[in-house]
Design an enzyme around this catalytic site. Structure first.
Site, PDB file in Angstrom:
ATOM      1  CE  LYS A  63     -48.217  -6.164 -10.995  1.00  0.00           C
ATOM      2  NZ  LYS A  63     -48.161  -6.709  -9.361  1.00  0.00           N
TER       3      LYS A  63
ATOM      4  CB  SER B 246     -44.899  -5.060  -7.561  1.00  0.00           C
ATOM      5  OG  SER B 246     -46.077  -6.117  -8.095  1.00  0.00           O
TER       6      SER B 246
ATOM      7  CB  SER C  44     -47.567  -7.891  -5.709  1.00  0.00           C
ATOM      8  OG  SER C  44     -46.040  -8.008  -6.000  1.00  0.00           O
TER       9      SER C  44
END
Lengths: 499, 497
Positions: free
Chosen positions: A79, A154, A178
Site C-alpha cells: 500500500k 482505503s 481499511s
C-alpha cells in the site's frame, strides 16, 4: 494462469521445490498487472526491475543450496502509504507526488529480509482516509468483481490487486477497517493485527493510536504467513509491544482441519440486528454462522452496549490525530510547494500548498480534528471520545470473559457504485461501522469471505482478544475450510468486463 | 505625571510592587537527540546531524531518550520537586518552519517533575523561589536569513533552515510567580538564574552556556499597586546573559510604570530583549496567540519512573552548589562578598580543586581570582576554558612557596603553561626561570652595581637604607629578575655597612 491462481503457500512451496523459479512467478504477476491493471488501476507504481532482481537473487540462492524463508520469492504489493526506500511513496496525495523516501518502513525491511519481490505500490484513499478508494488524488481503483463498483477503502488498491490476481499478497493498513472492509467487498482475506504487534515505523501516519499494518491475501494461511513475516517488536516504534508475535500460522493450519469444538463464539447483539445492513449481506453472514456452528463452535449472543458509540468516537479521535499528523505537509522540506513567487509570505505559500495539495476528504478531517482539539472544545469532543474508547475496550474485555471470539458481518453493504456515497460523508463512514470497535480497543480482527450477495462478495469478521491474533486466524481458517471452492479462488475475469 | 516622564527606579519601586516569573530552557548534554539517535554536537555543518525522525519525515516515529529522562528527573530532584509516578508526552501543535513536524513533542498537564523550590542568596538574604514544574521537550531547528544586510528576515532573499538542533533534548524549568522582592526583583531574577545554572552544572547534565543558547531564559514581569491584584505581565524573550536577566526585569519595570501612571493598560505580549541597548521591543501579542491544541502524544509510550530508581537518583545527587558554597566559605573563612565574587567569576570549582591538589587556600584564590581571571577576561573566555589545570596551579604555588619562583617569574611560567609547554616545573626549567640565590653570583652582581652607582652607594653607607632600592633594581636587571630581592638587599647592606 496456474501461477496467478496459486496461493502464496503453494507458490512458496513450488519455488522451494523447483517446480518454477521465483523469476517465473514474479514475471507471471507482472504480466497480469500489464494485462489488467489499466482497467483496475490497483497500482500507483510498478517496480518490475526491482521485483525481478529480488526474484533472481532468490533463484540464485536456491541454486546455491542456501535455505529459503517461508515466503522467499513470493511477490507482494505494498500500500502506497508505507514508505519504501528509493521507490515513490505518495499516500495517493498530490502533496507527495514524486516523493521518494530515503528510508524503508520496518515492515518493508522485514519483507526484504524475507526475500519477497516487491511488485509495486498500491492505490488508496488519500492518506488512507476513505472507504472506497475514490479519494485517491490519482484516480479511483475499480473492483475486479464489477468495474463500475468501488473496491473498498482505503486499501482498495491492495485488495483489488490480490482479488484480480495481480499479486498473491499485499500489505494494507487498517485505521478504522481499511484492510477488512476492502477484503469483504473484493472477496479477499484481510487481517488487522493487534495494535502494537506490527511496527508502524515508516507508515505515513493517519491516526497514530489506531493505524495498524497487516496482510491482504486470498486465504487465511497466506495471510498468516505474511503476518508472521512482518510482525514482531520494533525498537524504532515506542508503541510496539515487546513480545513475540502470536503463532498465527499454526493457528490457521489448526483451523483448516475444520474442528471448532470447544470454541465459544459471540454474536454481538448490537450488530446482529443488522440495522442499515443489506439483507443479502446479513443472509451471507448467517450462512457463515451456521457453518461455524456445524464445525462445533458454541454460538452465543453477547451484548456490547457501547459499540453504537464507536463510529462517532472514531470520527473525533482519527481526525484529531490526523490534523496533527498531517501538519508536517507544509511545503517547507519536501513534497509539493505552490505559490512560491518570492512575493508571497511563508504562511501564504503554506496555505496555497495545502489548499492545492490536499483533497476534500483530507481537508474535511483536518478541519474536524482541528476543531475537536481546539481549546474550549477539547474536553467536550476529543476527551469524550477517549472516554467512549475506554468503554468500548471494557465491552470487549467483558465479552472475552464469556467467549473466545466475537463474530459479525465485516461491512453492512457490498461494493457500491462509484459516486453513490461521496455526496454524503456519513453514508460513506457507515462502511466501517462493524470494523471500528477493534481499532478503538486495539484488538485483532480478520475478515473472511463468506458468500455472495447479489453476485458481490460479503465478509465475516472475527474479533479476538488483544494479542490473541491466533484465535481470529483459527476461526477464520475453519470457516474458509467449509467453502468449496473458496470465494477468493474465483478470480473474476476483469478483462471480459466492460468499463 | 505622563508616560513620557522619566522616572527613577527608586521612585517606581516606592509605589509599585513587581512580580516576576522565570521560564528557563536548558539544552541537555546528552550524546544523542531526544527522539532519535542523531548526534548533538554544537557547531556542526548545517543539516549533517539529521535523520528521518528529527526531520519529521512522513512515517518516522520518535523513541524517547532514556538518558534525557534521567537527567530531567535529576534536575527535578535537585530542585526539590516531586517526580510523577506516571506521565506522558503531549503534542503542542503550531506551524513554524524550524519545527519539522509542525508540532513540538513536549509535556502539558502531566510534567515529569513539579512543585519544587530553590533558595538563592541576595545581599546576604535568603530568597526562596518556588518551582512550578520541570518538564522535558525537544528543541526546534534554526532559521538563517541570507541576502539581507542585517541577517534578519526583512530584506533577506532566502531563508535556510538548519535542523541540527531540532530534536535536542530541552528541559523547561518554570517558577511560580515570585512576589515580595521589591526593589531587589532584578537581582533576585539574576541570582535565581545563576543558582539554577550552578545546580545544573553540578549535575553534569548540560554545559549551561547562555552565549551558546544551551541555557535560555524568558522573564515575566508585572507591576501592581500595594494591596491590589497582580498586573498584566509581559514575557521578555532572548535574554542571553545573566546581566541581561537583571537588566530585562529592571527595564521592564521602568517601561511599565509610566504607562500605569498614565492609566494605560499593559498589553500581554512577548517582548524581545536587545543586548546592545538593554531595551526590549514588542513581539507577538498574547491576545492573538496560537491555540496550541495540546493532546497526549500517541506515538510515545507513557513514562512511569520506577520509585526505587528515583530514590536511588535522589540518594546519588551530588552536594548541591549552595550547600557546598556554605561549607567552603566556612572552611576558607571568607566573607559573603568574597564568596560571591568567586561565584560570579566561576572560580569556586577551580579553587577547590587547586586546594585539593595541595595548594594553600590563599594562594589558590590569589591565582584564580587575580592573574588567571584577568587573562580569561582578556581572551573573552570562561575561566574553565583556560589551558591550565588546578593541579598545575597548585604546582605553581608550591614553587612560589618553596622560594623557587617569585610572582613575576610565576607569571612567566603561566605564559609557558598556557602556551602548552608543559607543567610549571618543566616550563621553569626550559625557560631557565628560577630565583638565583647562589651568593657567589649575586655578590658579583652587587659589586658591579655598587661600582656603577658610587653616589647611591655613598648614601646607603650614610644610613639612607631606602636608597638601596636603586642598587637592588640594578642587580635585578643584570639577573633578569631571577634574584631573590631579600637576599640581594641583605648582600648590599652587608657590603655597605
Amino acid at each position: 494462469m496456474t501461477i496467478i491462481r496459486s496461493t502464496a503457500a503453494e507458490l512458496a512451496a513450488g519455488i522451494a521445490e523447483g517446480r518454477y523459479s521465483a523469476e517465473e512467478v514474479t514475471k507471471a504477476f507482472l504480466d497480469r498487472i500489464a494485462a489488467v491493471d489499466e482497467k483496475v488501476h490497483a497500482f500507483l507504481h510498478v517496480d518490475a526491475e526491482g521485483a525481478l532482481a529480488t526474484a533472481r537473487a532468490v533463484d540464485a540462492d536456491r541454486a546455491a543450496g542456501k535455505p529459503l524463508g517461508p515466503l522467499a520469492g513470493v511477490p507482494i504489493a505494498v500500500k502506497d502509504i508505507v514508505v519504501t526506500k528509493g521507490m515513490p511513496t505518495t499516500a495517493a496525495s498530490k502533496m507527495l507526488e514524486n516523493w521518494i523516501p530515503p528510508y524503508d518502513a520496518t515492515i518493508v525491511t522485514r519483507i526484504k529480509a524475507a526475500r519477497m519481490p516487491i511488485l509495486g505500490k498500491t492505490n488508496l484513499d488519500e492518506f488512507a482516509m476513505g472507504s472506497s478508494t475514490e479519494y485517491s488524488a490519482f484516480g479511483a481503483t475499480r473492483n475486479p468483481w464489477d468495474l463500475k463498483r468501488i473496491p473498498g477503502g482505503s486499501g482498495g488498491g491492495s485488495a483489488a490487486a490480490v482479488a484480480a490476481g495481480m499479486a498473491p499478497l499485499a500489505i494494507g493498513t487498517d485505521t478504522g477497517g481499511s484492510i477488512r472492509q476492502p477484503g469483504a467487498v473484493t472477496g479477499t482475506v484481510g487481517g488487522k493485527p493487534t495494535y502494537g504487534a506490527n511496527s508502524r515505523y515508516g507508515l505515513i501516519a493517519f491516526s497514530s493510536s489506531l493505524d495498524t499494518p497487516g496482510p491482504v491475501a486470498r486465504t487465511m494461511l497466506d495471510a498468516a504467513l505474511l503476518h508472521e513475516v512482518i510482525a514482531g517488536h520494533d525498537p524504532l516504534d515506542s508503541t510496539s509491544i515487546p513480545q513475540d508475535p502470536a503463532p498465527v500460522v499454526a493457528a490457521a493450519r489448526e483451523g483448516l482441519t475444520g474442528d471448532l469444538s470447544g470454541v465459544k463464539l459471540g454474536v454481538v447483539t448490537q450488530f446482529a440486528a443488522g440495522e442499515g445492513a443489506e439483507p443479502g449481506v446479513i443472509a451471507a453472514y448467517q450462512t457463515g454462522v451456521e457453518a461455524l456452528a456445524k464445525l462445533g463452535a458454541d454460538i452465543v449472543e453477547v451484548s456490547c452496549p457501547h459499540f453504537e458509540y464507536a463510529l462517532p468516537a472514531y470520527y473525533l479521535i482519527a481526525p484529531s490525530e490526523c490534523s496533527s499528523n498531517l501538519a508536517r505537509f507544509d511545503s517547507v522540506r519536501y513534497g509539493l510547494r505552490v505559490g512560491d513567487d518570492g512575493v508571497r509570505s511563508l504562511e501564504e505559500v503554506m496555505a496555497a500548498t495545502r489548499e492545492a495539495g490536499f483533497g476534500q476528504e483530507v481537508k474535511r478531517r483536518i478541519m474536524l480534528g482541528t476543531y475537536a482539539l481546539s481549546s474550549g472544545y477539547v474536553d467536550e469532543f476529543y476527551g469524550q471520545a477517549q472516554k467512549v474508547r475506554t468503554l468500548i475496550t471494557r465491552d470487549f474485555e467483558a465479552a472475552f470473559n464469556e467467549v473466545d471470539a466475537l463474530i459479525s458481518p465485516t461491512t453492512p453493504f457490498t461494493a457500491f457504485e462509484f459516486g453513490a456515497r461521496t455526496a454524503d460523508p456519513y453514508q460513506m463512514y457507515l462502511a466501517d461501522l462493524y470494523t471500528i470497535p477493534s481499532n478503538l480497543s486495539g484488538g485483532p480482527a480478520v475478515s473472511v469471505p463468506v458468500g455472495l450477495s447479489d453476485g458481490l462478495p460479503a465478509g465475516l469478521q472475527v474479533m479476538a482478544p488483544t494479542l490473541r491474533d491466533d484465535v481470529a486466524y483459527r476461526v477464520g481458517a475453519a470457516l474458509e475450510s467449509t467453502q468449496e471452492p473458496r470465494l477468493s479462488d474465483q478470480i473474476p475475469d476483469v478483462a471480459d468486463k466492460e468499463l | 505625571m505622563t508616560a513620557a516622564t522619566l522616572q527613577s527606579y527608586e521612585d517606581v519601586i516606592s509605589r509599585y510592587e513587581p512580580v516576576i516569573g522565570l521560564e528557563t530552557h536548558v539544552e541537555l548534554g546528552t550524546r544523542t537527540k531526544m527522539f532519535c539517535g542523531c548526534a548533538t554536537a554544537f557547531g556542526a555543518e548545517p543539516n549533517t546531524q539529521v535523520c528521518p525522525v528529527c526531520l519529521g519525515l512522513p512515517g518516522a516515529l520518535p523513541v524517547a531518550n532514556a538518558a534525557a529522562i534521567e537527567a530531567t528527573i535529576r534536575i527535578g530532584l535537585a530542585l526539590n520537586c516531586s517526580i510523577a509516578d506516571w506521565c506522558r508526552f503531549a503534542r503542542k501543535n503550531y506551524f513554524y518552519p524550524d519545527m519539522p513536524k509542525n508540532f513540538q513533542t513536549s509535556q502539558y498537564d502531566e510534567p515529569l517533575c513539579e512543585d519544587g523550590w530553590i533558595e538563592v542568596d541576595v545581599d546576604g538574604e535568603v530568597v526562596r523561589i518556588e518551582i512550578e514544574r520541570v518538564h522535558l521537550e525537544e528543541d526546534t531547528g534554526k532559521s538563517l536569513h541570507v541576502g539581507g544586510a542585517t541577517g534578519r528576515i526583512h530584506g533577506a532573499t532566502e531563508s535556510l533552515v538548519d535542523y541540527n538542533r531540532a530534536g535536542i533534548p530541552l528541559v523547561e524549568i518554570v517558577t511560580k510567580p515570585v512576589v515580595g522582592t521589591g526593589a531587589k526583583a532584578p537581582e533576585v531574577a539574576r541570582a535565581y538564574v545563576t543558582e539554577l545554572r550552578e545546580v545544573i552544572r553540578s549535575l553534569n547534565v548540560s554545559d549551561v552556556r547562555m552565549e551558546q543558547g544551551s541555557l535560555r531564559c524568558d522573564v515575566n514581569t508585572s507591576l501592581n499597586l500595594p494591596g491590589q491584584e497582580w498586573g498584566t505581565r509581559t514575557e521578555t524573550k532572548n535574554v542571553n546573559s545573566l546581566r541581561s536577566v537583571e537588566r530585562a526585569v529592571r527595564s521592564e519595570i521602568l517601561r511599565q510604570a509610566p504607562l500605569l501612571d498614565a492609566g494605560e493598560r499593559i498589553v500581554q505580549e512577548t517582548r524581545h530583549f536587545h543586548e546592545d541597548t538593554g531595551k526590549s521591543t514588542a513581539g507577538r501579542s498574547k491576545e492573538t496567540a496560537t491555540d496550541y491544541r495540546y493532546f497526549p502524544e500517541p506515538d510515545l509510550a507513557p513514562m512511569a519512573p520506577d520509585p526505587d530508581w528515583v530514590a536511588k537518583l535522589k540518594a546519588d545527587l551530588p552536594e548541591l552548589p549552595r550547600t557546598r558554597r556554605r561549607r567552603l566559605q566556612a572552611a576558607w573563612g571568607l566573607s559573603d562578598h568574597d564568596m560571591a565574587s568567586m561565584q560570579n567569576a566561576g572560580a569556586v570549582d577551580a579553587i577547590e580543586a587547586t586546594i585539593a591538589a595541595g595548594a594553600k587556600a590563599e594562594g589558590a584564590r590569589k591565582w584564580w581570582m587575580g592573574e588567571l581571571s584577568r587573562r580569561a577576561n582578556e581572551a573573552e573566555v570562561e575561566l574553565s576554558d583556560l589551558a591550565i589545570t588546578p593541579v598545575q596551579v597548585a604546582q605553581l604555588q608550591t614553587l612560589v612557596d618553596a622560594g623557587t619562583l617569585n610572582d613575576k617569574l610565576a607569571r612567566q611560567v603561566i605564559d609557558g603553561v598556557l602556551a602548552g609547554e608543559g607543567d610549571p616545573e618543566a616550563v621553569a626549567e626550559a625557560r631557565g626561570l628560577a630565583i638565583v640565590s647562589d651568593t657567589g653570583a649575586l655578590t658579583k652582581a652587587v659589586d658591579d652595581a655598587i661600582a656603577a652607582n658610587p653616589d647611591v652607594a655613598e648614601k646607603v653607607r650614610g644610613g639612607t637604607h631606602a636608597a638601596a632600592g636603586v642598587l637592588i633594581g640594578a642587580v635585578m636587571k643584570t639577573t633578569k629578575g631571577q634574584a631573590d630581592a631579600k637576599t640581594v638587599r641583605q648582600l648590599i647592606l652587608d657590603r655597605l655597612s
